[in-house]
Write a protein that holds these residues in place. Structure first.
Motif, PDB file in Angstrom:
ATOM      1  N   THR A   1       0.810  -1.208   0.000  1.00  0.00           N
ATOM      2  CA  THR A   1       0.000   0.000   0.000  1.00  0.00           C
ATOM      3  C   THR A   1       0.847   1.264   0.000  1.00  0.00           C
ATOM      4  O   THR A   1       0.315   2.366  -0.013  1.00  0.00           O
ATOM      5  CB  THR A   1      -0.923   0.018   1.228  1.00  0.00           C
ATOM      6  N   GLY A   2       2.142   1.114  -0.001  1.00  0.00           N
ATOM      7  CA  GLY A   2       3.041   2.250  -0.046  1.00  0.00           C
ATOM      8  C   GLY A   2       4.473   1.787   0.123  1.00  0.00           C
ATOM      9  O   GLY A   2       4.741   0.630   0.466  1.00  0.00           O
ATOM     10  N   ARG A   3       5.387   2.684  -0.152  1.00  0.00           N
ATOM     11  CA  ARG A   3       6.808   2.405   0.085  1.00  0.00           C
ATOM     12  C   ARG A   3       7.554   3.722   0.156  1.00  0.00           C
ATOM     13  O   ARG A   3       7.126   4.734  -0.394  1.00  0.00           O
ATOM     14  CB  ARG A   3       7.407   1.493  -0.982  1.00  0.00           C
ATOM     15  N   PHE A   4       8.677   3.717   0.846  1.00  0.00           N
ATOM     16  CA  PHE A   4       9.515   4.911   0.901  1.00  0.00           C
ATOM     17  C   PHE A   4      10.959   4.493   1.118  1.00  0.00           C
ATOM     18  O   PHE A   4      11.246   3.397   1.598  1.00  0.00           O
ATOM     19  CB  PHE A   4       9.056   5.894   1.983  1.00  0.00           C
ATOM     20  N   GLY A   5      11.876   5.419   0.741  1.00  0.00           N
ATOM     21  CA  GLY A   5      13.302   5.129   0.798  1.00  0.00           C
ATOM     22  C   GLY A   5      13.757   4.402  -0.440  1.00  0.00           C
ATOM     23  O   GLY A   5      12.994   4.154  -1.377  1.00  0.00           O
ATOM     24  N   GLY A   6      15.048   4.057  -0.478  1.00  0.00           N
ATOM     25  CA  GLY A   6      15.570   3.235  -1.555  1.00  0.00           C
ATOM     26  C   GLY A   6      16.272   3.988  -2.646  1.00  0.00           C
ATOM     27  O   GLY A   6      16.940   3.383  -3.473  1.00  0.00           O
TER      28      GLY A   6
ATOM     29  N   VAL B   1      11.859   0.829  13.753  1.00  0.00           N
ATOM     30  CA  VAL B   1      11.033   0.597  14.942  1.00  0.00           C
ATOM     31  C   VAL B   1       9.917   1.633  14.959  1.00  0.00           C
ATOM     32  O   VAL B   1      10.077   2.745  14.448  1.00  0.00           O
ATOM     33  CB  VAL B   1      11.843   0.682  16.255  1.00  0.00           C
ATOM     34  N   PHE B   2       8.781   1.255  15.544  1.00  0.00           N
ATOM     35  CA  PHE B   2       7.627   2.146  15.608  1.00  0.00           C
ATOM     36  C   PHE B   2       7.580   2.882  16.938  1.00  0.00           C
ATOM     37  O   PHE B   2       8.042   2.383  17.970  1.00  0.00           O
ATOM     38  CB  PHE B   2       6.329   1.341  15.450  1.00  0.00           C
ATOM     39  N   THR B   3       6.973   4.078  16.923  1.00  0.00           N
ATOM     40  CA  THR B   3       6.579   4.723  18.165  1.00  0.00           C
ATOM     41  C   THR B   3       5.301   4.037  18.648  1.00  0.00           C
ATOM     42  O   THR B   3       4.561   3.446  17.855  1.00  0.00           O
ATOM     43  CB  THR B   3       6.328   6.226  17.951  1.00  0.00           C
ATOM     44  N   PRO B   4       5.017   4.088  19.953  1.00  0.00           N
ATOM     45  CA  PRO B   4       3.864   3.341  20.475  1.00  0.00           C
ATOM     46  C   PRO B   4       2.524   3.714  19.846  1.00  0.00           C
ATOM     47  O   PRO B   4       1.640   2.860  19.728  1.00  0.00           O
ATOM     48  CB  PRO B   4       3.880   3.671  21.966  1.00  0.00           C
ATOM     49  N   ASP B   5       2.345   4.991  19.432  1.00  0.00           N
ATOM     50  CA  ASP B   5       1.070   5.381  18.845  1.00  0.00           C
ATOM     51  C   ASP B   5       0.937   4.965  17.388  1.00  0.00           C
ATOM     52  O   ASP B   5      -0.133   5.115  16.784  1.00  0.00           O
ATOM     53  CB  ASP B   5       0.839   6.888  18.990  1.00  0.00           C
ATOM     54  N   GLY B   6       2.031   4.451  16.792  1.00  0.00           N
ATOM     55  CA  GLY B   6       1.973   3.970  15.423  1.00  0.00           C
ATOM     56  C   GLY B   6       1.933   5.057  14.373  1.00  0.00           C
ATOM     57  O   GLY B   6       1.822   4.759  13.177  1.00  0.00           O
ATOM     58  N   ARG B   7       2.067   6.314  14.763  1.00  0.00           N
ATOM     59  CA  ARG B   7       2.014   7.407  13.785  1.00  0.00           C
ATOM     60  C   ARG B   7       3.385   7.730  13.215  1.00  0.00           C
ATOM     61  O   ARG B   7       3.495   8.436  12.221  1.00  0.00           O
ATOM     62  CB  ARG B   7       1.422   8.649  14.450  1.00  0.00           C
TER      63      ARG B   7
ATOM     64  N   VAL C   1      13.369  10.137  12.023  1.00  0.00           N
ATOM     65  CA  VAL C   1      11.982   9.953  12.427  1.00  0.00           C
ATOM     66  C   VAL C   1      11.122  10.238  11.204  1.00  0.00           C
ATOM     67  O   VAL C   1      11.221  11.318  10.608  1.00  0.00           O
ATOM     68  CB  VAL C   1      11.590  10.888  13.583  1.00  0.00           C
ATOM     69  N   ARG C   2      10.300   9.257  10.831  1.00  0.00           N
ATOM     70  CA  ARG C   2       9.436   9.409   9.655  1.00  0.00           C
ATOM     71  C   ARG C   2       7.985   9.172  10.049  1.00  0.00           C
ATOM     72  O   ARG C   2       7.696   8.428  10.993  1.00  0.00           O
ATOM     73  CB  ARG C   2       9.836   8.438   8.554  1.00  0.00           C
ATOM     74  N   SER C   3       7.100   9.814   9.308  1.00  0.00           N
ATOM     75  CA  SER C   3       5.679   9.576   9.529  1.00  0.00           C
ATOM     76  C   SER C   3       5.309   8.221   8.950  1.00  0.00           C
ATOM     77  O   SER C   3       5.949   7.718   8.027  1.00  0.00           O
ATOM     78  CB  SER C   3       4.848  10.682   8.876  1.00  0.00           C
ATOM     79  N   TRP C   4       4.295   7.594   9.551  1.00  0.00           N
ATOM     80  CA  TRP C   4       3.804   6.302   9.069  1.00  0.00           C
ATOM     81  C   TRP C   4       2.332   6.448   8.658  1.00  0.00           C
ATOM     82  O   TRP C   4       1.554   7.050   9.391  1.00  0.00           O
ATOM     83  CB  TRP C   4       3.941   5.246  10.166  1.00  0.00           C
ATOM     84  N   PRO C   5       1.983   5.966   7.451  1.00  0.00           N
ATOM     85  CA  PRO C   5       2.780   5.096   6.575  1.00  0.00           C
ATOM     86  C   PRO C   5       3.398   5.799   5.372  1.00  0.00           C
ATOM     87  O   PRO C   5       3.955   5.137   4.495  1.00  0.00           O
ATOM     88  CB  PRO C   5       1.738   4.090   6.104  1.00  0.00           C
ATOM     89  N   ASP C   6       3.306   7.143   5.281  1.00  0.00           N
ATOM     90  CA  ASP C   6       3.767   7.805   4.056  1.00  0.00           C
ATOM     91  C   ASP C   6       5.269   8.035   4.013  1.00  0.00           C
ATOM     92  O   ASP C   6       5.830   8.286   2.947  1.00  0.00           O
ATOM     93  CB  ASP C   6       3.024   9.122   3.863  1.00  0.00           C
ATOM     94  N   GLY C   7       5.965   7.975   5.166  1.00  0.00           N
ATOM     95  CA  GLY C   7       7.411   8.023   5.164  1.00  0.00           C
ATOM     96  C   GLY C   7       8.030   9.395   5.078  1.00  0.00           C
ATOM     97  O   GLY C   7       9.217   9.525   4.757  1.00  0.00           O
ATOM     98  N   GLU C   8       7.296  10.456   5.374  1.00  0.00           N
ATOM     99  CA  GLU C   8       7.865  11.802   5.351  1.00  0.00           C
ATOM    100  C   GLU C   8       8.897  11.954   6.472  1.00  0.00           C
ATOM    101  O   GLU C   8       8.657  11.554   7.614  1.00  0.00           O
ATOM    102  CB  GLU C   8       6.768  12.845   5.526  1.00  0.00           C
ATOM    103  N   VAL C   9      10.052  12.541   6.137  1.00  0.00           N
ATOM    104  CA  VAL C   9      11.099  12.745   7.139  1.00  0.00           C
ATOM    105  C   VAL C   9      10.715  13.906   8.048  1.00  0.00           C
ATOM    106  O   VAL C   9      10.546  15.032   7.601  1.00  0.00           O
ATOM    107  CB  VAL C   9      12.459  13.021   6.473  1.00  0.00           C
ATOM    108  N   LEU C  10      10.577  13.634   9.337  1.00  0.00           N
ATOM    109  CA  LEU C  10      10.172  14.640  10.309  1.00  0.00           C
ATOM    110  C   LEU C  10      11.342  15.192  11.103  1.00  0.00           C
ATOM    111  O   LEU C  10      11.325  16.346  11.529  1.00  0.00           O
ATOM    112  CB  LEU C  10       9.141  14.046  11.272  1.00  0.00           C
ATOM    113  N   ALA C  11      12.363  14.381  11.351  1.00  0.00           N
ATOM    114  CA  ALA C  11      13.534  14.798  12.126  1.00  0.00           C
ATOM    115  C   ALA C  11      14.656  13.814  11.869  1.00  0.00           C
ATOM    116  O   ALA C  11      14.424  12.672  11.458  1.00  0.00           O
ATOM    117  CB  ALA C  11      13.209  14.863  13.617  1.00  0.00           C
ATOM    118  N   ALA C  12      15.895  14.259  12.111  1.00  0.00           N
ATOM    119  CA  ALA C  12      17.042  13.377  11.869  1.00  0.00           C
ATOM    120  C   ALA C  12      18.252  13.862  12.641  1.00  0.00           C
ATOM    121  O   ALA C  12      18.414  15.060  12.893  1.00  0.00           O
ATOM    122  CB  ALA C  12      17.367  13.319  10.378  1.00  0.00           C
TER     123      ALA C  12
END
Length: 697
Positions: A592-597, A606-612, A633-644
Motif C-alpha cells: 500500500t506504499g513504500r519509501f526510501g531506496g 522501529v515504531f513509536t507506540p502510537d503507530g504514527r 523519524v518518519r511519519s507512518w505510513p507515508d514516510g515523510e522525514v520529520l527529524a534526523a
C-alpha cells in the motif's frame, strides 16, 4: 609517555549522574543528539582479548597487539590511550607481547619461531633472537631494566638435534647471545628471569609429557644467568603454573598446581622458605608488593584475594571482590603500582577487560556493566526504567532519567547453573532463555519452554513480544535441509498459541528469519531469504500466517533482506528490503506504499507506540556520491522525514512507551536519545536532506 603513566589512584571513575555537556557519566563523548549512555563500552574489543595482552608490572599500561600494531590501554579507564604502529622494517607486524619491563617501556614479542624486543615508545626494534636458536617464543622474559632477555628452546620430534635443549640469555644492548645453558636432550624449555637479570630458573618437561596425578614432582633448576653455573633446584608437586619475584629479586613464589599450594623460595638457591596452603586460596596469578613484604594471590574462580606476610608465611587477609563485579570472569594478572596500590586485571566473556583493587575490594573500571554484547532492551510501562540483556546472560536495570544502574536482575536458576537469559521483552517484564521464561521483577521462573527445541543461535532464535509472549524459531536438526518451526509461546500460561512449520531458508549467513506478530496475535509475518539457484538474483520473501498457523499470503522481492515489523494498530507490516520500506497490508500482503531506496537506503525500523511514526537507520547519499548514516523519524505510513540526527553507527532498537526516548544497543551499552529534541529537516541544526525518496508502489 606521561599520559599513560598517571597514577591509577587519580583515575578512579566518579559515580556522577548523566553529564549535560555531550558526555556520558564516565566522561566519554556521546553521539550527537544522544542524552545518555547506560553502561560503557570501555575495555570492549569485538575480536576478543585472547592471549595477546600483557599488563606492565607497575599496573599503568595494558598492552594489546593485533593487525601489526600495538594498542596502549590505560587499565584505570579501560580504553585505548594511544596507538603505536610498529612497522619500520617489520612489515609482518610485531607478534604478540610475552613479557614487559615493569615500566612498560620495553617488551618481548613472539613471532612464529623467533622473538623480538621493541622500544614501546618509538616502535623501534632493539633485538632479535633468531629462529636458528630454536627459540620457544612463548617462553621469553625480559629483565627489569630491559637489557637482558632469557628464552627457552623447543626441541621436539622423533629425532631432536644432538645438541639438546638450552636456555639462552640474550643481550638487548648488543643484540647478541651472552649465555647458553644446556638443560636436556629434548623437550620444551620454560624459563624465568629474576628482575635484576642475575638468576635464571628453568624447567623442561620431556617430549610428549602430560601431567600426572600427585605425588609426581617437577623440578625447577636455578642457574647463574651470567656464567651458566648451576646454583640449586626447587622441587614441588604438580606443574609450576605461576611464578613471580619480589622487585629486589630477594624472594620468589610459585603456585604448585597439584599441591594447591604456594611455595615461597630463595631464587638464588631454590631453597624453600614457606609452603602456603590455604583453603581460601585457589589457583590464580600472584604478585609481590613493592616492598616485597606481602604476597597476593587472586583466585581465578571466586576472584577473592588472599594476602600473606612473606616473612612469617602467615595469612594476613582474605578480601572479597567488588560486589558489582560481573560473575564468571577470568583473572589475567595482578600487580602493584609504584604507589603501592594493587591492581587486578581480568577478561569477561572474552570481549571485556576490567580492573579492580583486590586488596581494597573496590572497582577501578566500572563494574556494574555489561560484558557481553547487548542484544535486547525493554522499557517499563512508566518509561522510567530500562532493562537490558547481553549475550553473556546478564540483565541490568537502569534509571532512564539519570543513566544510573539500579542493579542486576537476579534470575532464580537451578543450583550450579548460570543465568542464561538471552532476551528481555519490550515491556521489561519477562526474560527468556532457551529453556524457560522468568519474571524480571522477581527473578522467578514463570514457565519452562518446550523440550527438544534445537536452538543453534539462541540470541537469534528467541524473539520476545510484549504481553508475556515470545516467538521461538527452532530448527528440526542441524542438517542442511532441516526445516524451521515457529512457536509463539505464552509465558504465563505455559503453552503455545501457535506452532507452525516455516518455509525453508538455508541456515547460516542470510538464512535467519525476521518475524513480527500483530499486537492482537491475529497475524504472524516472517521475512527470510529463500534458497536460490546458482547465478540467480538474490531474493527476499515475506510470508504470513494466521493465529492457527494457516498460510495467508506471501510476497517475494528482489534484493537483500532487512527485517519486518508489525505496526501498533495491527493493520500493516513494515518490511525493509533493498534499502526501502514496503508497507504491506496485514490481511492481504498487498503493498500500500513504500519509501526510501533512492538517495536514502533504510534499515532497522522501529515504531513509536502510537503507530504514527517510525524511526529508521538511513544511509544518505548526496549528488556527488558522498554519504553518511542518520537516524530518522518518519511519519507512518507515508514516510515523510520529520527529524534526523547523525547516527554514528547506532541503530534504533526500541521507543519508550511515552514515545519520547529511543534506545539503541551498542557493543556493551545502551545509548538513549530524546526524540523530542531532534531537529527538523531544513533547520540550521539539521543537515540538508536529499530529494523526494518515497515513490509510489
Amino acid at each position: 609517555m606521561p599520559t599513560r603513566h598517571l597514577c591509577l589512584a587519580a583515575l578512579l571513575i566518579p559515580a556522577a549522574a548523566v553529564a549535560q555537556d555531550g558526555t556520558d557519566r564516565y566522561g566519554d563523548p556521546l553521539p550527537a543528539g544522544a542524552v545518555a549512555r547506560l553502561g560503557t563500552d570501555r575495555g570492549w574489543w569485538a575480536v576478543g582479548w585472547g592471549n595477546n595482552s600483557r599488563l606492565a608490572a607497575d599496573g599503568r599500561v595494558l598492552l594489546r597487539s593485533g593487525n601489526g600494531r600495538l594498542l596502549w590501554i590505560d587499565p584505570a579507564i579501560g580504553r585505548e590511550g594511544s596507538t603505536k604502529a610498529v612497522w619500520g622494517e617489520d612489515r609482518d607486524g610485531t607478534g604478540d607481547p610475552v613479557s614487559l619491563t615493569p615500566d612498560g617501556r620495553r617488551g618481548v614479542f613472539s613471532w612464529n619461531d623467533h622473538a623480538r624486543v621493541y622500544d614501546l615508545a618509538t616502535g623501534k626494534r632493539l633485538a632479535t633472537i633468531p629462529a636458528e636458536t630454536g627459540v620457544n617464543p612463548r617462553s621469553a622474559v625480559i629483565s627489569a631494566d630491559g637489557t637482558l632477555v632469557a628464552v627457552g628452546q623447543v626441541r621436539l620430534g622423533a629425532a631432536p638435534p644432538k645438541d639438546g635443549v638450552h636456555a639462552i640469555v640474550w643481550s638487548v644492548t648488543d643484540d647478541s647471545q651472552c649465555a647458553k645453558i644446556k638443560l636436556a636432550e629434548s623437550g620444551l624449555a620454560t624459563v624465568h628471569l629474576t628482575p635484576d637479570g642475575k638468576t635464571l630458573l628453568t624447567r623442561v618437561p620431556p617430549a610428549g609429557y602430560t601431567p600426572k596425578p600427585p605425588p609426581e614432582s617437577l623440578v625447577m633448576t636455578v642457574w647463574d644467568a651470567g656464567t651458566g653455573k648451576r646454583l640449586g633446584q626447587l622441587q614441588a608437586e604438580g606443574a609450576f603454573d605461576s611464578i613471580v619475584f619480589a622487585p629486589d629479586s630477594s624472594v620468589g613464589a610459585v603456585w604448585s598446581g597439584a599441591g594447591n599450594a604456594v611455595e615461597v623460595f630463595d631464587p638464588r638457591t631454590g631453597k624453600r622458605l614457606h609452603t602456603l596452603k590455604d583453603s581460601a586460596a585457589g589457583s590464580g596469578p600472584l604478585a609481590f608488593s613493592r616492598d616485597g613484604k606481602t604476597l597476593l594471590l587472586v583466585d581465578g574462580q571466586s576472584l577473592k584475594a588472599v594476602a600473606w606476610d612473606v616473612a612469617t608465611g602467615r595469612r594476613s587477609g582474605v578480601i572479597d571482590p567488588p560486589k558489582d563485579l560481573p560473575p564468571r570472569g577470568w583473572v589475567r594478572a595482578v600487580t602493584f603500582t609504584p604507589g603501592g596500590k594493587a591492581v587486578a586485571w581480568g577478561v569477561w566473556d572474552q570481549h571485556v577487560a576490567l580492573a579492580w583493587d583486590p586488596l581494597a575490594g573496590t572497582p577501578i573500571t566500572p563494574a556494574l556493566r555489561h560484558v557481553g554484547r547487548v542484544n535486547a532492551v525493554g522499557f517499563t510501562a512508566d518509561s522510567k526504567y530500562l532493562v537490558s540483556t547481553d549475550d553473556a546472560g546478564e540483565n541490568i536495570r537502569w534509571e532512564v532519567a539519570t543513566g544510573k544502574p539500579v542493579g542486576r536482575v537476579t534470575i532464580a536458576t537451578d543450583p550450579g547453573s548460570k543465568p542464561d537469559v538471552v532476551k528481555t521483552s519490550p515491556d521489561a517484564a519477562v526474560g527468556y532463555s532457551v529453556r524457560a521464561a522468568y519474571d524480571l521483577a522477581s527473578g522467578k521462573k514463570l514457565s519452562a519452554l518446550p523440550d527438544g527445541l534445537n536452538f543453534s543461535h539462541p540470541s537469534l532464535a528467541v524473539r520476545p513480544l510484549a504481553g508475556g509472549r515470545v516467538v521461538l524459531l527452532p530448527r528440526a536438526g542441524y542438517e542442511r535441509n532441516a526445516p524451521c518451526r515457529c512457536v509463539v509461546w505464552d509465558a504465563a500460561a505455559g503453552g503455545a498459541s501457535l506452532d507452525t512449520k516455516l518455509p525453508y531458508a538455508p541456515p547460516g549467513f542470510g538464512g535467519e528469519y525476521s518475524v513480527a506478530v500483530t499486537p492482537g496475535g491475529e497475524t504472524l509475518a516472517v521475512m527470510f531469504v529463500p534458497e536460490a539457484k546458482p547465478g540467480a538474483a538474490r531474493l527476499t520473501a515475506v510470508a504470513a500466517f494466521d493465529a492457527k498457523g494457516k498460510a495467508m499470503w506471501d510476497r517475494t522481492f528482489e534484493g537483500d533482506s532487512g527485517d519486518v515489523r508489525a505496526a501498533p494498530d495491527g493493520k500493516s507490516f513494515a518490511a525493509t528490503v533493498r534499502g526501502r520500506v514496503e508497507v504491506l497490508d496485514a490481511a492481504t500482503g498487498k503493498s500500500t506504499g513504500r519509501f526510501g531506496g533512492n538517495e536514502s537506503r533504510l534499515s532497522s525500523l522501529v515504531f513509536t507506540p502510537d503507530g504514527r511514526k517510525c524511526v529508521v537507520s538511513a544511509s544518505v547519499y548526496g549528488k556527488n556520491g558522498e554519504g553518511r548514516v542518520d537516524l530518522e523519524v518518519r511519519s507512518w505510513p507515508d514516510g515523510e522525514v520529520l527529524a534526523a540526527v547523525p547516527s554514528q553507527g547506532a541503530r534504533p532498537d526500541l521507543v519508550s512507551p511515552d514515545g519520547r526516548v529511543l534506545a539503541s544497543c551498542g557493543a556493551a551499552s545502551v545509548v538513549l536519545w530524546d526524540l523530542t529534541t531532534w531537529p527538523k529537516p531544513g533547520t540550521p541544526s539539521a543537515k540538508p536532506r536529499p530529494g523526494a525518496d518515497n515513490p509510489k508502489p
